[in-house]
Design an enzyme around this catalytic site. Sequence first.
Site, PDB file in Angstrom:
ATOM      1  CG  ASN A   1      -4.353   4.657   8.966  1.00 10.54           C
ATOM      2  OD1 ASN A   1      -4.565   5.684   8.318  1.00 10.54           O
ATOM      3  ND2 ASN A   1      -3.272   4.499   9.694  1.00 10.54           N
TER       4      ASN A   1
ATOM      5  CD  GLN B   1      -7.224   0.485   7.644  1.00 10.88           C
ATOM      6  OE1 GLN B   1      -8.118  -0.182   8.144  1.00 10.88           O
ATOM      7  NE2 GLN B   1      -5.950   0.225   7.857  1.00 10.88           N
TER       8      GLN B   1
ATOM      9  CB  THR C   1      10.803 -10.452 -11.601  1.00 17.54           C
ATOM     10  OG1 THR C   1      11.818 -10.321 -12.586  1.00 17.54           O
ATOM     11  CG2 THR C   1      10.062 -11.765 -11.781  1.00 17.54           C
TER      12      THR C   1
ATOM     13  CB  CYS D   1       4.868   3.032  10.737  1.00 12.63           C
ATOM     14  SG  CYS D   1       3.393   3.645   9.967  1.00 12.63           S
TER      15      CYS D   1
ATOM     16  N   GLY E   1       0.839  -1.192   0.000  1.00 14.83           N
ATOM     17  CA  GLY E   1       0.000   0.000   0.000  1.00 14.83           C
ATOM     18  C   GLY E   1       0.875   1.243   0.000  1.00 14.83           C
TER      19      GLY E   1
ATOM     20  CB  SER F   1      -2.382  -2.819   1.112  1.00 14.09           C
ATOM     21  OG  SER F   1      -1.382  -3.647   1.670  1.00 14.09           O
ATOM     22  CB  ALA F   2      -2.440  -8.298  -0.469  1.00 12.43           C
TER      23      ALA F   2
HETATM   24  C1  LIG Z   1      -1.692  -0.061   5.987  1.00  8.44           C
HETATM   25  C2  LIG Z   1      -1.984   1.195   5.268  1.00  8.44           C
HETATM   26  C3  LIG Z   1      -1.135   1.666   4.253  1.00  8.44           C
HETATM   27  C4  LIG Z   1       0.173   0.995   3.916  1.00  8.44           C
HETATM   28  O1  LIG Z   1      -0.004  -0.269   3.348  1.00  8.44           O
HETATM   29  P1  LIG Z   1       1.217  -1.320   3.419  1.00  8.44           P
HETATM   30  O2  LIG Z   1       0.820  -2.405   2.490  1.00  8.44           O
HETATM   31  O3  LIG Z   1       1.285  -1.771   4.862  1.00  8.44           O
HETATM   32  O4  LIG Z   1       2.448  -0.615   3.010  1.00  8.44           O
HETATM   33  C5  LIG Z   1      -1.488   2.819   3.595  1.00  8.44           C
HETATM   34  N1  LIG Z   1      -2.615   3.476   3.889  1.00  8.44           N
HETATM   35  C6  LIG Z   1      -3.453   3.054   4.850  1.00  8.44           C
HETATM   36  C7  LIG Z   1      -4.707   3.804   5.102  1.00  8.44           C
HETATM   37  C8  LIG Z   1      -3.173   1.908   5.573  1.00  8.44           C
HETATM   38  O5  LIG Z   1      -4.009   1.507   6.527  1.00  8.44           O
END
Ligand SMILES: *Cc1c(COP(=O)(O)O)cnc(C)c1O
Length: 383
Positions: free
Chosen positions: A151, A179, A237, A325, A71, A199-200
């Site tokens: 988030n 989110q 890749t 973080c 993400g 994001s996965a």
């Molecule tokens: C977790 C998050 C991200 C970052 O995603 P990652 O895959 O962990 O780098 C970005 N934006 C929001 C709102 C998130 O909750």
Amino acid sequence: MRRVYLDHAATTPIDPRVRKAMEPYLTREFGNPSSLHAWGRTARLAIDEARETLAAALGCFPDEVCFVSSGTESCNLAIIGCALKAPPDRRHILLSAIEHHCVLDAGEWLRPFGFEVEQLPVDRYGQVSLDTVRERLRPDTWLVSVMHANNEIGTLQPVAAIGALCRERGVWFHVDAVQTFGLLPVKVDALNCDLLSVSAHKIYGPKGVGALYIRAGTPLQPLMVGGGQEHDRRAGTENVAGIVGFAEAVRIAESTRETEAPRLAQLRDAFIRAVLETIPDATLTGHPTERLPNNAHFRFVGVPSDSLLIALDRAGIGASSGAACSAGSLEPSHVLMALGWDESAAQEGVRFSLGRHTTQEDLDYTVEVLQKTVAQIRARRAK
Ligand SMILES: *Cc1c(COP(=O)(O)O)cnc(C)c1O
């Protein structure tokens, strides 16, 4: 001891079906998707299929989906990649004050290159208003970024309306939907966005894979170079197993979303009610109704969040003070500060984020532990 994980906004466990879908690509199907032989073609086919799955979920064309490593990379690529295509007289960028650091720091990164990056303030619920965006848009504004849901405090943003305004003004619009994706409908046309990040690992997929939706025609300078992968938008890749796992996670989330979101919202509402009714001087952070179905964020007055989180952890409960973080750092949350809280109040915020395996019993136990620990910490500090 009972173990209750209430930090799904930080990450989620991999669904067993996701792991199973990934497995062949971690073992026998190891081909490089850029290779022309059978091994390569199998990997290529898997990525193509995954791209179609994401496109169907987002309501876009497959070639508008660009797989990336996270993400964070998705948001970096959206903000920096789009900004680097701005003509010299369009170097004003608007970011909401409560964006994830991967958006805000991308803005900071751009400053030395001659960009004027301005933050959009939020109200006490953490919402950006359409009027604020209208007031701050300038003839030289190139890009606006407002997240779908925050988030930390879970507040949903009026992104569709902001997107419509941006389009009317000829300004590119990015939405961080990390989110909401998989939990609420995320359709790029309904949200009126040109760029959108997902994001996965926030939706029971693997860590280290994400995607950026790039509406056809949106200017974007690649940040990774050295290969033609992802339609020349992201060299390197591909993470084949990760991408396949992401798609499986999307399939599962999309097929359960309509029952899962109300289930979570109901659990969350009962949890919020129980906390507010049984714990003195507790307040709910964020919007009372316009919020993620799985988010409950509180301030317990006089209770530092680090002490509370340690006590909760000892009782087997995993919660958070906000973005993973910034947890562990003493910096007060920029999100809580943007709500107008002072520094000491901002040290008292705690987030509980529910997930697919959260039960009523988990939350009953959490309320019970909270009642005890909040009282204990307050008593200790009163001495
Ligand atoms: C977790 C998050 C991200 C970052 O995603 P990652 O895959 O962990 O780098 C970005 N934006 C929001 C709102 C998130 O909750």
